[in-house]
Write an enzyme that holds these catalytic residues in place. Sequence first.
Site, PDB file in Angstrom:
ATOM      1  N   TYR A 188     -31.450 126.120  49.882  1.00 35.18           N
ATOM      2  CA  TYR A 188     -31.079 127.525  50.013  1.00 35.18           C
ATOM      3  C   TYR A 188     -29.693 127.658  50.642  1.00 35.18           C
ATOM      4  CZ  TYR A 188     -30.933 132.278  51.865  1.00 35.18           C
ATOM      5  OH  TYR A 188     -30.536 133.549  52.182  1.00 35.18           O
ATOM      6  N   ARG A 256     -33.230 131.283  67.229  1.00 31.44           N
ATOM      7  CA  ARG A 256     -32.509 131.952  66.151  1.00 31.44           C
ATOM      8  C   ARG A 256     -31.866 133.218  66.703  1.00 31.44           C
ATOM      9  NH1 ARG A 256     -33.805 127.694  64.539  1.00 31.44           N
ATOM     10  NH2 ARG A 256     -34.793 127.123  62.558  1.00 31.44           N
TER      11      ARG A 256
END
Length: 381
Positions: A188, A256
Amino acid sequence: MTRVLITGGAGFIGSNLVQALHAKGYDITVLDSLSPQIHGEDPMASPLVQSLDGKARLVHASVMDKDVMAEELAKTDIVVHYAAETGTGQSMYQVHNYCDVNIGGTSLMLDLLGAIEHSVKRMVVASSRSIYGEGRYTDAAGNDVYPGARVEADMLAGKFDPLDPATGQPYTLQATDEGSKIHPSSVYGITKQVQEQLVMTVCPTLGIEPVALRYQNVYGPGQSLSNPYTGILSIFSNLIMQGKSINVFEDGLESRDFVFIDDVVAATMLAIEHENAPGFAYNVGSGVATTVLEVVDALIAAYGRPTESKVSGQFRLGDIRHNYADLSLISGRLGFQPSVDFAEGIRQFAAWAGTQGPRASAYERSLEEMKERGLMKGAAE
């Protein structure tokens, strides 16, 4: 009116962008394949699709449909390119599909823009923090370092942080800026890197202004609760609402940058409208690193439901340890500042999700698929 074509515009980010563009009087066309993975088996019943009603013209088609793309590009002024397959883990075992849609669709669009008459002046492409792979760190001497993929043997031994070979200790995490090394660790990420580079390289030769937005982990009301590749906020929310235990990968300290949907839309509007935007790739995030354990605690508190969580030590090959955005460039050039912090964003997200869920999800099946392909490792749950 300025005409905007949003490929993949029926998705979470695109449908929210439509609301902002409509409020400012743009003429909006959304071209979307209406993937069942995102919209369910009856996509026209999807709340995301329904939110477009009266605000955008919907074209149900793929970016791989040459004739339809040519027709739509010929009557637009600004392109916002969101159309892409988006699951990091899934990309590792659907390699051809991800390359075909993400890279092939983008290259087809650029070929068409070089071949047809059109009035496209600017193209905004959705890039991703995944192109960085691991984020930026410093070693014991204060030098910038960009670790590669983590070693499976280390992770099996519970050593999840990228380690400085000189000291045997973890590197020190820093904010990742746009000048950081590009070294994606998933298929990805590779496809998003190529998408960005295609747009930034080819558009100027066509007289089109390019802008790339490297989105961090986008979340907020309206995101899919059933798509197992949406992210941990939806996955954990479903588990909490079902009274199930949460399996926390690694040691839970992986982090994150979670950026609220309203801030993402605001940054994207700047990319569309600001005179200083073209020619650059910009990080779009909150500028804050949040660990998975912090996410779990925040969600459990927001839903008010006691929930068991287990730190399992399991991990997925291709996952990174840390990455959070340095926002200096987008702040300095475009004046962007995130306005919704994680605590407020989670409050709004959980308030919405609590009225929607739980939803049936293929999350467990997605984990089984990764195990079957040798991409899920570590101790049993």
